[in-house]
Structures are given as C-alpha cells and as structure tokens.
Write an enzyme that holds these catalytic residues in place. Structure first.
Site, mmCIF file in Angstrom:
data_model
loop_
_atom_site.group_PDB
_atom_site.id
_atom_site.type_symbol
_atom_site.label_atom_id
_atom_site.label_comp_id
_atom_site.label_asym_id
_atom_site.label_seq_id
_atom_site.Cartn_x
_atom_site.Cartn_y
_atom_site.Cartn_z
ATOM 1 N N LYS A 97 -2.245 43.011 -46.621
ATOM 2 C CA LYS A 97 -3.228 43.471 -45.629
ATOM 3 C C LYS A 97 -4.153 44.537 -46.237
ATOM 4 C CE LYS A 97 -5.186 44.469 -41.654
ATOM 5 N NZ LYS A 97 -6.112 43.571 -40.968
ATOM 6 N N LYS A 111 -8.103 54.354 -43.860
ATOM 7 C CA LYS A 111 -6.650 54.417 -44.119
ATOM 8 C C LYS A 111 -6.189 53.201 -44.906
ATOM 9 C CE LYS A 111 -4.510 52.490 -40.998
ATOM 10 N NZ LYS A 111 -4.017 51.175 -40.592
HETATM 11 P P1 NDP Z 1 -6.168 52.256 -31.654
HETATM 12 O O1 NDP Z 1 -6.623 53.533 -32.243
HETATM 13 O O2 NDP Z 1 -7.041 51.537 -30.686
HETATM 14 O O3 NDP Z 1 -4.743 52.459 -30.907
HETATM 15 C C1 NDP Z 1 -3.712 53.146 -31.524
HETATM 16 C C2 NDP Z 1 -2.448 53.057 -30.692
HETATM 17 O O4 NDP Z 1 -1.447 53.896 -31.295
HETATM 18 C C3 NDP Z 1 -2.598 53.553 -29.263
HETATM 19 O O5 NDP Z 1 -1.692 52.872 -28.445
HETATM 20 C C4 NDP Z 1 -2.202 55.025 -29.406
HETATM 21 O O6 NDP Z 1 -1.757 55.611 -28.208
HETATM 22 C C5 NDP Z 1 -1.057 54.909 -30.367
HETATM 23 N N1 NDP Z 1 -0.791 56.159 -31.074
HETATM 24 C C6 NDP Z 1 -1.654 56.909 -31.793
HETATM 25 N N2 NDP Z 1 -1.024 57.978 -32.314
HETATM 26 C C7 NDP Z 1 0.265 57.902 -31.902
HETATM 27 C C8 NDP Z 1 1.407 58.718 -32.106
HETATM 28 N N3 NDP Z 1 1.356 59.831 -32.857
HETATM 29 N N4 NDP Z 1 2.573 58.354 -31.533
HETATM 30 C C9 NDP Z 1 2.650 57.234 -30.778
HETATM 31 N N5 NDP Z 1 1.589 56.411 -30.542
HETATM 32 C C10 NDP Z 1 0.418 56.754 -31.107
HETATM 33 O O7 NDP Z 1 -5.777 51.330 -32.878
HETATM 34 P P2 NDP Z 1 -5.825 49.722 -32.985
HETATM 35 O O8 NDP Z 1 -5.101 49.129 -31.832
HETATM 36 O O9 NDP Z 1 -7.206 49.284 -33.288
HETATM 37 O O10 NDP Z 1 -4.975 49.524 -34.335
HETATM 38 C C11 NDP Z 1 -3.555 49.532 -34.361
HETATM 39 C C12 NDP Z 1 -3.129 49.026 -35.747
HETATM 40 O O11 NDP Z 1 -3.631 47.685 -35.934
HETATM 41 C C13 NDP Z 1 -3.715 49.859 -36.901
HETATM 42 O O12 NDP Z 1 -2.797 49.959 -37.949
HETATM 43 C C14 NDP Z 1 -4.945 49.042 -37.323
HETATM 44 O O13 NDP Z 1 -5.292 49.309 -38.667
HETATM 45 C C15 NDP Z 1 -4.447 47.628 -37.086
HETATM 46 N N6 NDP Z 1 -5.497 46.632 -36.874
HETATM 47 C C16 NDP Z 1 -6.501 46.816 -35.943
HETATM 48 C C17 NDP Z 1 -7.499 45.841 -35.783
HETATM 49 C C18 NDP Z 1 -8.618 45.980 -34.775
HETATM 50 O O14 NDP Z 1 -9.527 45.131 -34.789
HETATM 51 N N7 NDP Z 1 -8.622 47.002 -33.909
HETATM 52 C C19 NDP Z 1 -7.497 44.625 -36.601
HETATM 53 C C20 NDP Z 1 -6.365 44.486 -37.473
HETATM 54 C C21 NDP Z 1 -5.431 45.472 -37.621
HETATM 55 P P3 NDP Z 1 -2.771 56.353 -27.183
HETATM 56 O O15 NDP Z 1 -3.203 55.298 -26.214
HETATM 57 O O16 NDP Z 1 -1.929 57.415 -26.574
HETATM 58 O O17 NDP Z 1 -3.909 56.912 -28.008
#
Ligand code: NDP
Length: 297
Positions: free
Chosen positions: A170, A239
C-alpha cells in the site's frame, strides 16, 4: 456471527455499511456521535468502548489514521487485547506501517488472536460501491478466516506475503500516487505558462504513454473543474509516502525519488494544513508558479 468495526472515518464508514446487513455488527468510533448516528442509520449497535465492541466478536476490523492509533487501542481498561476471545481475528484496514503491525500481531498471537493487515485502495467511491482492492499480509489460515468478511467491501483481495506485506505494498502504491500528482502538476503548470491549456494537455497525455489514474480521473474531475472534493486527506498521503520512503531506506535500497516525494508532500501538508485533500497538493505548485490550472493559458 458478531463483527466489530472500529473507526468510522471517511472510508471506514462506507466500508462498515456493507457489513451491517450481513453480520451482527458492533461499531465504535472515538467521537461517539458518529457511531450513534451510524448505528441509527444501519442495523448495527454502537459500542461504548473498543473493548465492548470486540467482546464476543469473531472478527474485528480497524480503520484508523496510522498504526500508532491501532496499537494504542490494545491496552488500558478499554483495551481490546484483553477483550478478544481466543481464536478471534483482527483485520487492520488502516494504511499502516509494517513494523508496528508485526509488533501488534505478535502481541495478539500470545493470546491466540490472529492478525491480518489489509489496507485498501479505491477511495471513498470504491468503498461505497464495495469494489475496493485489498492488499493483505498474514498467514494463509488467518487469511482464510478474513477473506469472507473482506469480500463484503472488496473486489480484488490479494495475500501479498507475511504480516506487514499489505502495508508495504500500500505504501509503495501511495508513493506512486504522490509522485504522479506532483509530476503532473509541475508539467501542466509549465505547459500552461507556455500557452497550452490544461484541457488540451490532458486530452493528449490521456491518449499517450504518460497517462495514469491521476491524469485520467483525478485531474479532469477535481483540478480542471476546481471542485477539489475532500475525500482523502493530504496528511494521510504524506504519512503513506513517508512509510514507503522509510521502508526503502530500512531495506538499504537507494530511493532518491521516494525520499524527495516524501519531503515535498510534507512541505505541501505544512502549507495546506491537516484537512486539505491530497489532490489540493497542486495548489502549492500553482502558488509557486503564479498559475491556476484549468483556466485559460
Ligand atoms: P479520517 O481522518 O476520515 O478518519 C479517521 C478515523 O480514525 C476516524 O474514525 C477518527 O475518529 C479515528 N481516529 C483518529 N484518531 C484516533 C485516535 N487517536 N484514536 C481512535 N480513533 C482515532 O480517515 P480515513 O477514513 O480517510 O482513513 C482511514 C485509513 O484509511 C487511513 O489509514 C487512510 O490512509 C486509509 N485510506 C483512506 C482512503 C480515503 O479515500 N479516505 C483511501 C484508502 C486508504 P473521529 O471521528 O473521532 O475523528
């Protein structure tokens, strides 16, 4: 069968949506209101803590920003490590880093819990359609338990190698994405200064050997239109590319382009902030050159 999903972010929520009709789904999110809303809209239950979510679950899925947040869920009074049943499986769909995943897998294995790293590609739209590409790391027996769950939102699901291999593949994919965005933006900015419009340049490139998903889809839909929807944060791509650069360095591989891409994206993140979308990276080059892509040359 009970399945837990932890992390209802931009991509986690549409992934989890596919599980709700098929399993007894328990969801947890750091910001509780997101989990409560999700549970109201789907046939699932909002858990009060990570431990509550995974208790009695055969499989738990995490989708958090980095491996650090996943690792931090293991311990403490609400930690998942002590809440798992023996024989359960943790599938980590975070785009994480291989070394932390190996550490997490080792700690889970001591308690008889399996681990698969299973980051996804295909964006929010791919998650909504349930057609993500999923690259996995782990052993074949654990993968056999994970695969039916992943099929709810994945189309191409590949076991790449031992634990951490999914994250490594990835990260390299993301480095390609970062390089394509940056290189195409540099080229289009120069062409526009020379009198060639973005539309004309993309029309030609997309029928030529330099084309990519970035030139065929991302730029026409998001840059030419100036729509710049926020679907995948630049902070997360930064990241990812850093993981790829560190991974190459750890393996003693000369990697000048990966190191440079990582530095440039870090600078773009610093300039554009934590909420900017990854495609907004082009705005940094536009600003440096005093050009807006998509307009008249
Ligand atoms: P977001 O920033 O939209 O969401 C992050 C999630 O993690 C939220 O549910 C957030 O909770 C939670 N979170 C953040 N910090 C903490 C913490 N310290 N403890 C517990 N929960 C936490 O990210 P994405 O959904 O976009 O991405 C998630 C993963 O998927 C990442 O690794 C990203 O690289 C990967 N990804 C994303 C894609 C995309 O198109 N968006 C595509 C492919 C991979 P809260 O709601 O409280 O903020």
């Amino acid at each position: 069968m009970k399945v837990a999903f932890l992390g209802l972010g931009a991509i986690g929520a549409p992934m989890a949506r596919h599980l709700a009709p098929r399993y007894d789904l328990s969801v947890w999110n750091r910001t509780t209101s997101r989990a409560t809303e999700f549970a109201q809209q789907t046939s699932s239950t909002a858990a009060s803590s990570p431990a509550d979510a995974v208790r009695d679950a055969a499989v738990a899925i995490t989708c958090l920003p980095t491996s650090r947040e996943v690792e931090s869920l293991l311990d403490g009074p609400d930690g998942i490590l002590g809440a798992f049943d023996r024989g359960a499986t943790l599938i980590d769909c975070t785009s994480g880093d291989p070394a932390t995943s190996r550490r997490i897998a080792a700690r889970l294995a001591e308690r008889g819990v399996g681990f698969v790293d299973a980051p996804v590609s295909g964006g929010v739209s791919g998650a909504m359609k349930g057609v993500l590409t999923i690259m996995c790391g782990g052993d074949e027996a654990t993968m056999a338990r994970a695969r039916p769950i992943l099929e709810a939102f994945g189309e191409k699901i590949v076991l790449c190698g031992p634990t951490g291999s999914g994250h490594a593949v990835k990260a390299v994919n993301q480095a390609m994405l970062g390089v394509h965005i940056w290189a195409l933006a540099e080229g289009l900015v120069a062409l526009q200064k020379a009198g060639v419009s973005t539309a004309t340049a993309l029309d030609v490139i997309n029928a030529s050997s330099g084309r990519s998903n970035t030139s065929m889809n991302l730029f026409p839909e998001r840059v030419s239109t100036r729509a710049f929807p926020r679907t995948f944060r630049l902070a997360l791509m930064d990241k990812d590319v850093r993981i790829a650069a560190d991974f190459a360095r750890e393996h003693g591989v000369p990697s000048p382009l990966l190191q440079l891409a990582s530095e440039l994206l870090r600078e773009a993140r610093r300039e554009l902030g934590e909420e900017a979308d990854h495609v907004e990276t082009v705005k940094v080059l536009e600003q440096w050159a005093g050009v807006t892509l998509g307009g008249k040359p």
